[in-house]
Write an enzyme that holds these catalytic residues in place. Structure first.
Site, PDB file in Angstrom:
ATOM      1  N   VAL A  12       0.892  -1.295  -0.077  1.00 37.71           N
ATOM      2  CA  VAL A  12       0.011   0.045   0.036  1.00 37.71           C
ATOM      3  C   VAL A  12       0.687   1.267  -0.044  1.00 37.71           C
ATOM      4  O   VAL A  12       0.585   2.118  -0.868  1.00 37.71           O
ATOM      5  CB  VAL A  12      -1.037   0.098   1.244  1.00 37.71           C
ATOM      6  CG1 VAL A  12      -1.705   1.361   1.115  1.00 37.71           C
ATOM      7  CG2 VAL A  12      -1.831  -1.080   1.150  1.00 37.71           C
ATOM      8  N   ASP A  30      10.029   3.128   6.959  1.00 33.91           N
ATOM      9  CA  ASP A  30       9.899   1.735   7.099  1.00 33.91           C
ATOM     10  C   ASP A  30      10.607   1.303   8.016  1.00 33.91           C
ATOM     11  O   ASP A  30      12.021   1.704   8.121  1.00 33.91           O
ATOM     12  CB  ASP A  30      10.002   0.827   6.002  1.00 33.91           C
ATOM     13  CG  ASP A  30       9.170  -0.531   5.832  1.00 33.91           C
ATOM     14  OD1 ASP A  30       8.093  -0.702   5.401  1.00 33.91           O
ATOM     15  OD2 ASP A  30       9.715  -1.478   6.764  1.00 33.91           O
ATOM     16  N   ARG A  35      14.543  -3.559   3.730  1.00 37.17           N
ATOM     17  CA  ARG A  35      13.654  -3.000   2.851  1.00 37.17           C
ATOM     18  C   ARG A  35      13.984  -1.789   2.092  1.00 37.17           C
ATOM     19  O   ARG A  35      13.854  -1.413   1.158  1.00 37.17           O
ATOM     20  CB  ARG A  35      12.212  -3.114   3.467  1.00 37.17           C
ATOM     21  CG  ARG A  35      10.982  -2.531   2.720  1.00 37.17           C
ATOM     22  CD  ARG A  35      10.798  -3.137   1.423  1.00 37.17           C
ATOM     23  NE  ARG A  35       9.547  -2.745   0.901  1.00 37.17           N
ATOM     24  CZ  ARG A  35       9.009  -2.954  -0.548  1.00 37.17           C
ATOM     25  NH1 ARG A  35       9.710  -3.963  -1.204  1.00 37.17           N
ATOM     26  NH2 ARG A  35       7.765  -2.486  -0.911  1.00 37.17           N
ATOM     27  N   THR A 126      -6.331  -0.366   7.623  1.00 34.73           N
ATOM     28  CA  THR A 126      -7.893  -0.956   7.740  1.00 34.73           C
ATOM     29  C   THR A 126      -8.076  -1.132   9.399  1.00 34.73           C
ATOM     30  O   THR A 126      -7.254  -1.626   9.998  1.00 34.73           O
ATOM     31  CB  THR A 126      -8.114  -2.384   7.154  1.00 34.73           C
ATOM     32  OG1 THR A 126      -7.950  -2.258   5.672  1.00 34.73           O
ATOM     33  CG2 THR A 126      -9.645  -2.876   7.347  1.00 34.73           C
ATOM     34  N   CYS A 266      -6.790  -8.505   3.237  1.00 34.67           N
ATOM     35  CA  CYS A 266      -8.060  -8.078   3.418  1.00 34.67           C
ATOM     36  C   CYS A 266      -9.152  -8.862   3.683  1.00 34.67           C
ATOM     37  O   CYS A 266      -9.670  -8.808   4.948  1.00 34.67           O
ATOM     38  CB  CYS A 266      -8.376  -6.890   2.336  1.00 34.67           C
ATOM     39  SG  CYS A 266      -7.261  -5.502   2.112  1.00 34.67           S
ATOM     40  N   ARG A 337       0.691 -13.178   2.157  1.00 35.11           N
ATOM     41  CA  ARG A 337       0.016 -13.055   3.646  1.00 35.11           C
ATOM     42  C   ARG A 337      -1.448 -13.663   3.806  1.00 35.11           C
ATOM     43  O   ARG A 337      -2.485 -13.771   2.848  1.00 35.11           O
ATOM     44  CB  ARG A 337      -0.340 -11.294   3.695  1.00 35.11           C
ATOM     45  CG  ARG A 337       0.992 -10.528   4.122  1.00 35.11           C
ATOM     46  CD  ARG A 337       0.665  -9.102   4.112  1.00 35.11           C
ATOM     47  NE  ARG A 337       0.103  -8.401   2.676  1.00 35.11           N
ATOM     48  CZ  ARG A 337      -0.231  -7.434   2.220  1.00 35.11           C
ATOM     49  NH1 ARG A 337      -0.352  -6.644   3.361  1.00 35.11           N
ATOM     50  NH2 ARG A 337      -0.807  -7.004   1.110  1.00 35.11           N
TER      51      ARG A 337
END
Length: 430
Positions: A12, A30, A35, A126, A266, A337
């Protein structure tokens, strides 16, 4: 445009940061140092951005003003010069299917330490309705010593990223926005309009925006659970579920959902956030949770069906070898995930079936770290071969070209979860 920090550089956060970097300075923050180093060297393991885009976006340093561009960082000090913070950290569930807000709270505490007067914190992760104002804002106030809606402001704009989708991308999907005051709501809406070609929808409150995200995926989960339950019923009837869906789909208003394993970041998680809030308010959400139960049972159903088919073909179950094609939660995407292939692997192993998994898209290291499983390479599969069962779990384009005869015994059970294989070689479909 004000300088922006995007907290979290995953599926995202990275596309969002790069989109804004075409217009202003963006710090992609991050906590994963490896990363950050990869991104600054043009490498994106999520495959959401290519090296050319990443490297061309790196046009400024955090000490300069008046430029635009992107830089990845794991240094909190690099956030102090920003005035808008967009939080895109994971919001998973724990082993009890309760919301795990630790990453969100940790990111919020960090931002509270750098927050200044006039700053805006926008959440995209979320959450359940009320989380931003009831859980996050008090942390920001405590850590910063500032007063909400007087010294700093907040907003919520739910992410709608579809990992691996190169058609429905960030800029082509309408964006829901909201803010803690009318003026801030308008400012946030205008901010996103700069990058979202599909336009925006300004929700009347942060809670409405939060709820809209939760029900988007809860609705899909319930619809998929319906066709998964149909698959369980039609298996007993002795008819093919996908044949039934094809016939029903000739009606103009029939919704074309397909049965399958429901994982991912999600759909298999968000319903629990909505359910959590409902239970807090004294309501038990029967439909939402029943849909979750059905979808969580599919892996066990597939494993038991494979075993029954093996017995029917006189294949000894104990000590048999099965190959699962794919572990990512969707095709042609490296995202593992909440994959339900892990549950399928566990169920088959419980029956005494030695189960291998192969997936050219998934990271071996990540799969080992997250699930304790060792992926096989296609070379391993072809060499070890002689599988008694093959399960098409993820329809990566590489798998569609495979000749199963190259690594299967003469008597073999083929279960096609995705409905993509030649029916002449398939024993069962979901």
């Amino acid at each position: 445009m004000k300088k922006i920090a995007v907290i979290g550089q995953g599926y995202v956060g990275l596309p969002l940061a790069l989109a804004f970097a075409s217009h202003t300075q963006v710090v992609g923050f991050d906590i994963d140092e490896a990363r950050v180093n990869e991104l600054n060297n043009g490498v994106d393991r999520t495959k959401e951005a290519d090296a050319g885009v990443l490297l061309s976006a790196r046009q400024f340093s955090v000490d300069t003003d008046g430029q635009k561009g992107y830089i990845a960082s794991c240094a909190v000090e690099d956030l102090r010069s920003c005035t808008i913070y967009i939080v895109t950290v994971p919001t998973p569930i724990d082993e009890f299917n309760a919301p795990d807000l630790r990453p969100l709270r940790s990111a919020t505490r960090m931002l509270g330490k750098v927050l200044k007067k006039g700053d805006i914190v926008i959440y995209e992760s979320t959450v359940y309705p009320g989380c931003t104002e009831e859980d996050c804002v008090p942390i920001l106030e405590q850590e910063s010593g500032l007063i909400f809606n007087q010294d700093f402001f907040a907003g919520y704009s739910p992410e709608r990223i579809n990992p691996g989708d190169k058609v429905n991308t960030l800029t082509t999907i309408k964006k829901v926005t909201s803010g803690s005051t009318l003026a801030i709501a308008e400012e946030i809406d205008q901010l996103y309009q700069v990058i979202i070609h599909a336009g925006t929808h300004k929700a009347p409150s942060i809670k409405v925006a939060e709820a809209s995200k939760a029900i988007e995926n809860a609705q899909r989960d319930v619809n998929i659970s319906f066709v998964n339950e149909l698959a369980l019923i039609f298996d007993r009837v002795g008819i093919d579920t996908q044949d039934v869906l094809a016939a029903a789909g000739t009606k103009f208003n029939f919704l074309p959902y397909k049965p399958g394993l429901v994982g991912g970041h999600c759909i298999s998680v968000d319903p629990y956030y909505l359910a959590h809030k409902a239970v807090q308010l004294g309501y038990h959400p029967n439909v939402i949770l029943s849909g979750r139960r059905v979808n969580d049972s599919v892996a066990e159903f597939i494993a038991s069906k494979v075993v029954k088919l093996m017995i029917r073909k006189d294949i000894a179950v104990k000590g048999a070898k099965a190959l699962v094609l794919g572990i990512t939660f969707k095709e042609n995407c490296p995202d593992i995930r909440n994959t339900k292939v892990k549950d399928l692997h566990t169920a088959l192993e419980d029956y005494g079936v030695q189960t291998d998994i192969v997936d050219p898209w998934a990271s071996r290291e990540e799969v080992q770290h997250e699930y304790g499983l060792r992926l096989k390479s296609m070379e391993d599969v072809l060499q070890s071969g002689a599988y008694d069962a093959v399960i098409m779990a993820v329809s990566h384009h590489e798998f569609l070209k495979l000749d199963l005869k190259n690594f299967c015994k003469e008597r073999v059970v083929v279960f096609d979860i995705k409905g993509v294989l030649d029916r002449a070689i398939v024993d069962a479909r979901l």
